[in-house]
Design a protein around this motif. Structure first.
Motif, short mmCIF file in Angstrom:
data_model
loop_
_atom_site.label_atom_id
_atom_site.label_comp_id
_atom_site.label_asym_id
_atom_site.label_seq_id
_atom_site.Cartn_x
_atom_site.Cartn_y
_atom_site.Cartn_z
N GLN A 17 0.83 -1.20 0.00
CA GLN A 17 0.00 0.00 0.00
C GLN A 17 0.87 1.25 0.00
O GLN A 17 0.57 2.23 -0.67
CB GLN A 17 -0.95 0.01 1.20
N GLU A 34 -1.77 -3.25 -7.22
CA GLU A 34 -3.16 -3.50 -6.82
C GLU A 34 -3.47 -5.00 -6.82
O GLU A 34 -4.13 -5.50 -5.92
CB GLU A 34 -4.13 -2.76 -7.74
N ASP A 66 0.63 4.04 -2.89
CA ASP A 66 0.39 5.47 -2.61
C ASP A 66 1.48 6.33 -3.22
O ASP A 66 1.21 7.36 -3.83
CB ASP A 66 0.31 5.71 -1.10
N LEU A 122 -1.81 -6.61 -3.82
CA LEU A 122 -2.54 -6.22 -2.61
C LEU A 122 -3.82 -7.05 -2.49
O LEU A 122 -4.16 -7.53 -1.41
CB LEU A 122 -2.86 -4.73 -2.67
#
Length: 116
Positions: free
Chosen positions: A32, A52, A36, A55
């Motif tokens: 994450q 993504e 970011d 994750l």
């Protein structure tokens, strides 16, 4: 956040093709953090997709693999004596044969006599 604070060493220079393998040892919080950072700084579509997806895998129960990201990538070193290969050992350039004339080697256009 500075690149030095990221969980992946030299993150901005990691090729997209190897990113998927390099992030396997990171946990969800670290992924994450990279996501970011990516969205704010580079926002590369392929990179955000890889992050993504990883994750999501972690949220679905995948576990980080073993390993660490603390070591710097290994750089190739120069040989102390230079290359043992001499330019004189290179083969002569070969040109493909011309179309329609069997058995005759082709010539580059620069070697052809000019028509007048």
């Amino acid at each position: 956040m500075a690149p030095q604070e990221l969980p992946l060493i030299d993150y901005d220079n990691v090729p997209v093709g190897s990113l998927q393998h390099r992030i396997r040892s990171l946990d969800g919080e670290q992924i994450q953090q990279l996501l970011d950072y990516e969205r704010v700084h580079n926002n590369r579509v392929q990179v955000t997709e890889v992050l993504e997806n990883r994750l999501q895998e972690l949220r679905e129960g995948a576990t980080p693999s073993g390993g660490t990201q603390e070591a710097q990538p290994v750089e190739a070193e120069d040989t102390p004596g230079g290359s043992p290969v001499e330019p004189s050992g290179s083969p002569e350039p070969m040109h493909p044969p011309r179309h329609g004339i069997g058995g005759l080697p082709g010539k580059p256009k620069a070697d052809r006599p000019r028509k007048q």
